[in-house]
Structures are given as structure tokens and as C-alpha cells.
Design a protein around this motif. Sequence first.
Motif, PDB file in Angstrom:
ATOM      1  N   LYS A 100       0.774  -1.056   0.172  1.00 42.69           N
ATOM      2  CA  LYS A 100      -0.215   0.181  -0.136  1.00 42.69           C
ATOM      3  C   LYS A 100       0.812   1.056  -0.017  1.00 42.69           C
ATOM      4  N   ASP A 101       1.093   1.649  -1.051  1.00 36.61           N
ATOM      5  CA  ASP A 101       2.082   2.977  -1.250  1.00 36.61           C
ATOM      6  C   ASP A 101       1.191   4.032  -1.689  1.00 36.61           C
ATOM      7  N   ASP A 102       0.592   3.969  -2.950  1.00 33.10           N
ATOM      8  CA  ASP A 102      -0.450   4.809  -3.543  1.00 33.10           C
ATOM      9  C   ASP A 102      -1.232   4.085  -4.306  1.00 33.10           C
ATOM     10  N   TYR A 103      -2.415   4.599  -4.669  1.00 35.85           N
ATOM     11  CA  TYR A 103      -3.509   3.968  -5.173  1.00 35.85           C
ATOM     12  C   TYR A 103      -3.202   3.417  -6.708  1.00 35.85           C
ATOM     13  N   LYS A 104      -2.461   4.106  -7.411  1.00 39.18           N
ATOM     14  CA  LYS A 104      -2.333   3.757  -8.813  1.00 39.18           C
ATOM     15  C   LYS A 104      -1.479   2.668  -9.149  1.00 39.18           C
ATOM     16  N   SER A 105      -0.538   2.606  -8.058  1.00 37.39           N
ATOM     17  CA  SER A 105       0.623   1.412  -8.311  1.00 37.39           C
ATOM     18  C   SER A 105      -0.171   0.166  -7.831  1.00 37.39           C
ATOM     19  N   ALA A 106      -1.165   0.268  -6.590  1.00 39.44           N
ATOM     20  CA  ALA A 106      -1.651  -0.606  -5.968  1.00 39.44           C
ATOM     21  C   ALA A 106      -2.972  -1.229  -7.136  1.00 39.44           C
ATOM     22  N   GLY A 120      -8.444   7.194 -13.518  1.00 32.61           N
ATOM     23  CA  GLY A 120      -8.916   8.420 -13.142  1.00 32.61           C
ATOM     24  C   GLY A 120      -9.862   8.526 -12.103  1.00 32.61           C
ATOM     25  N   LYS A 121     -10.155   9.678 -11.328  1.00 31.73           N
ATOM     26  CA  LYS A 121     -10.920   9.747 -10.546  1.00 31.73           C
ATOM     27  C   LYS A 121     -12.125  10.760 -11.111  1.00 31.73           C
ATOM     28  N   LEU A 122     -13.440   9.959 -10.506  1.00 33.11           N
ATOM     29  CA  LEU A 122     -14.494  10.583 -10.978  1.00 33.11           C
ATOM     30  C   LEU A 122     -15.161  10.885  -9.624  1.00 33.11           C
ATOM     31  N   TYR A 123     -16.025  12.415 -10.008  1.00 37.95           N
ATOM     32  CA  TYR A 123     -16.539  12.892  -8.661  1.00 37.95           C
ATOM     33  C   TYR A 123     -17.930  13.209  -9.304  1.00 37.95           C
ATOM     34  N   SER A 124     -18.829  12.749  -8.481  1.00 37.18           N
ATOM     35  CA  SER A 124     -20.391  12.812  -8.819  1.00 37.18           C
ATOM     36  C   SER A 124     -21.240  12.781  -7.365  1.00 37.18           C
ATOM     37  N   SER A 125     -21.911  13.694  -7.257  1.00 36.80           N
ATOM     38  CA  SER A 125     -22.767  13.910  -6.107  1.00 36.80           C
ATOM     39  C   SER A 125     -22.143  13.869  -4.756  1.00 36.80           C
ATOM     40  N   GLY A 126     -21.071  14.209  -4.691  1.00 34.25           N
ATOM     41  CA  GLY A 126     -20.211  14.265  -3.539  1.00 34.25           C
ATOM     42  C   GLY A 126     -19.503  12.929  -3.080  1.00 34.25           C
ATOM     43  N   THR A 127     -19.495  11.899  -4.153  1.00 35.20           N
ATOM     44  CA  THR A 127     -18.689  10.676  -4.198  1.00 35.20           C
ATOM     45  C   THR A 127     -17.465  10.610  -4.671  1.00 35.20           C
ATOM     46  N   GLU A 128     -16.667   9.975  -4.684  1.00 38.46           N
ATOM     47  CA  GLU A 128     -15.432   9.748  -5.390  1.00 38.46           C
ATOM     48  C   GLU A 128     -15.393   8.557  -5.875  1.00 38.46           C
ATOM     49  N   SER A 129     -15.245   8.249  -7.304  1.00 40.83           N
ATOM     50  CA  SER A 129     -15.124   6.775  -7.481  1.00 40.83           C
ATOM     51  C   SER A 129     -13.891   6.454  -8.660  1.00 40.83           C
ATOM     52  N   LEU A 130     -13.327   5.744  -8.959  1.00 39.08           N
ATOM     53  CA  LEU A 130     -12.210   5.419  -9.731  1.00 39.08           C
ATOM     54  C   LEU A 130     -12.557   4.697 -11.057  1.00 39.08           C
ATOM     55  N   LYS A 131     -12.047   5.281 -12.202  1.00 42.60           N
ATOM     56  CA  LYS A 131     -12.337   4.697 -13.605  1.00 42.60           C
ATOM     57  C   LYS A 131     -10.981   4.057 -13.862  1.00 42.60           C
ATOM     58  N   ILE A 132     -11.140   2.919 -14.060  1.00 47.56           N
ATOM     59  CA  ILE A 132      -9.806   2.116 -14.709  1.00 47.56           C
ATOM     60  C   ILE A 132     -10.083   1.840 -16.221  1.00 47.56           C
ATOM     61  N   ALA A 133      -9.109   2.168 -17.242  1.00 49.11           N
ATOM     62  CA  ALA A 133      -9.303   2.027 -18.607  1.00 49.11           C
ATOM     63  C   ALA A 133      -8.241   0.682 -18.857  1.00 49.11           C
ATOM     64  N   ILE A 134      -9.025  -0.318 -19.412  1.00 53.09           N
ATOM     65  CA  ILE A 134      -8.077  -1.558 -19.898  1.00 53.09           C
ATOM     66  C   ILE A 134      -8.758  -1.690 -21.269  1.00 53.09           C
TER      67      ILE A 134
END
Length: 144
Positions: A100-106, A120-134
Motif C-alpha cells: 500500500k503505497d499509492d492507489y495507482k500502483s496498487a 482517473g478519479k470521477l466525482y459525482s454527487s459528493g462521492t469519489e470513484s475510480l475509472k480504470i481503463a483497460i
Amino acid sequence: MKAPICSICLQSDILCASCRNNIEAGKITKQGVEIIKNLHKLSKTVKSLETVNIEKVIDLASLVVILCQKNDVANIVGKSGRITNEIRKNFGKQVKVIGKDDYKSAISSLMFPAKVDGIGKLYSSGTESLKIAIQKNQLRNLPA
């Protein structure tokens, strides 16, 4: 060994009220508790496990992810993967140990061997979520 459950619960077969509340709140699963207890039992014979700090155990259908400090990864994996092989044999699931060092490398470590194109980080209605492109051709390489 530090773990997300208390030392008394590590050594006994029953859980205290605080650890039971953590299970009910979803901070850890019952299977995760069993994995941590198994690691604690192994720490009596494997000296490298005595100093590790396990942050979290994530139990998926066919995969167990153990989050720990970056410098504890080698100690949890063990010499020639001995400890992770023991967990895989006892629980019938693949095991990934992530520092556990930073979220991108994890996230990249978690998705390996699939190649992550972007996070990438997505912000919507006060919540934060991650978008992972593969890429689509990398989906078959995902571990779970």
C-alpha cells in the motif's frame, strides 16, 4: 504481527464485540478473519511474519488480496512463495499481496498481468470513484 482484528481474537476461536462489529460493517469478511488467523498461526514458525502489518484482506470469489505496507510484501509472500502457496492450498483461491503505497500502483499490481491504460478519479454527487481503463484484448488477462 499487526492485523485488522485484535490480538485476543487472533488467538481464540471467538470474536470480541468490536471485531464482530467490523465484520457486520463490512470492514472485513469472515473468510478474511480465517486467512488472518492462518497467517498468525504460520507466524509462530515463520519468523518473517512476526513484524508484518496487514492493513486489509479483501476476499473475492476466486482471489484473496492482502493489503500491507510496501516493505512487508516480501515477508508475506515468503521464500519462493511458500506462505502464499500455503494460503492458496488452505483456501483454494489465488493470492495477491499488494504493498500500500499509492492507489495507482496498487491498482496496477491488482490488475496484473492485464495492462492498465489509465486510472482517473470521477466525482459525482459528493462521492469519489475510480475509472480504470483497460483495453478489450487485455480483459482475458484479468486475475478475477
